[in-house]
Design a protein around this motif. Structure first.
Motif, PDB file in Angstrom:
ATOM      1  N   TYR A  56      -7.644 -15.714  11.613  1.00  0.00           N
ATOM      2  CA  TYR A  56      -7.384 -16.526   9.746  1.00  0.00           C
ATOM      3  C   TYR A  56      -5.796 -17.640   9.547  1.00  0.00           C
ATOM      4  O   TYR A  56      -5.258 -16.480  11.095  1.00  0.00           O
ATOM      5  CB  TYR A  56      -7.090 -15.122   8.903  1.00  0.00           C
ATOM      6  N   GLN A  57      -5.672 -18.167   9.366  1.00  0.00           N
ATOM      7  CA  GLN A  57      -3.868 -19.252   9.189  1.00  0.00           C
ATOM      8  C   GLN A  57      -4.338 -18.614   7.306  1.00  0.00           C
ATOM      9  O   GLN A  57      -4.796 -18.687   6.582  1.00  0.00           O
ATOM     10  CB  GLN A  57      -4.173 -20.458   8.979  1.00  0.00           C
ATOM     11  N   ALA A  58      -2.390 -18.499   7.432  1.00  0.00           N
ATOM     12  CA  ALA A  58      -2.482 -18.832   5.910  1.00  0.00           C
ATOM     13  C   ALA A  58      -0.571 -19.544   5.218  1.00  0.00           C
ATOM     14  O   ALA A  58      -0.601 -20.070   7.177  1.00  0.00           O
ATOM     15  CB  ALA A  58      -1.598 -17.568   5.743  1.00  0.00           C
ATOM     16  N   THR A  82      -5.309 -19.922   2.388  1.00  0.00           N
ATOM     17  CA  THR A  82      -5.758 -18.478   3.566  1.00  0.00           C
ATOM     18  C   THR A  82      -7.039 -19.470   3.808  1.00  0.00           C
ATOM     19  O   THR A  82      -8.063 -20.001   3.179  1.00  0.00           O
ATOM     20  CB  THR A  82      -6.216 -17.335   3.286  1.00  0.00           C
ATOM     21  N   TRP A 120      -9.697 -23.896   2.636  1.00  0.00           N
ATOM     22  CA  TRP A 120      -9.082 -23.263   2.391  1.00  0.00           C
ATOM     23  C   TRP A 120      -8.999 -22.617   0.624  1.00  0.00           C
ATOM     24  O   TRP A 120      -9.572 -23.041   0.014  1.00  0.00           O
ATOM     25  CB  TRP A 120      -7.671 -23.964   1.506  1.00  0.00           C
TER      26      TRP A 120
END
Length: 117
Positions: A101-103, A62, A70
């Motif tokens: 957020y990115q995952a 994430t 990350w």
């Protein structure tokens, strides 16, 4: 047999070729959680991945949107309701309010690692 297979078709209109890879690796994970969280600084991330052999581990990463750093997690799978599917979930805490957020996730089985989701 696993590997890359190609098929070529030709007729009076022309020709085309397609390549398909056949692999025993798990499919990329599909996120089940809503993209929008309901809590200010935490979020329950849930996903599922299909594999004909048991998934032994999920690799989750994430980051805040726009960041290059990350944060990595190892998540144990559990059985999903769908046949040949394993699921994972992680409760993320200490998130910055009003921040995107990115995952991404990779699934690991005896054939190796899947592509990132």
């Amino acid at each position: 047999d696993y590997g890359s297979y190609s098929c070529q078709a030709t007729n009076y209109l022309g020709s085309t070729t397609a390549v398909q890879e056949i692999s025993g690796k798990a499919s990329p994970a599909q996120f089940k959680s809503s993209p929008k969280g309901t809590e200010e600084s935490s979020y329950l991330l849930e996903w599922s991945s299909m594999s004909y052999t048991p998934i032994t581990e999920f690799h989750l990463e994430t980051r805040q949107a726009g960041s290059s750093a990350w944060r990595a997690y190892s998540v144990s799978p559990h059985a999903d309701q769908e046949l040949y599917h394993s699921a994972g979930k992680l409760y993320l805490t200490k998130l910055e309010p009003a921040m995107a957020y990115q995952a991404r996730i990779k699934s690991h089985n005896k054939e190796g690692m899947s592509r990132w989701s």
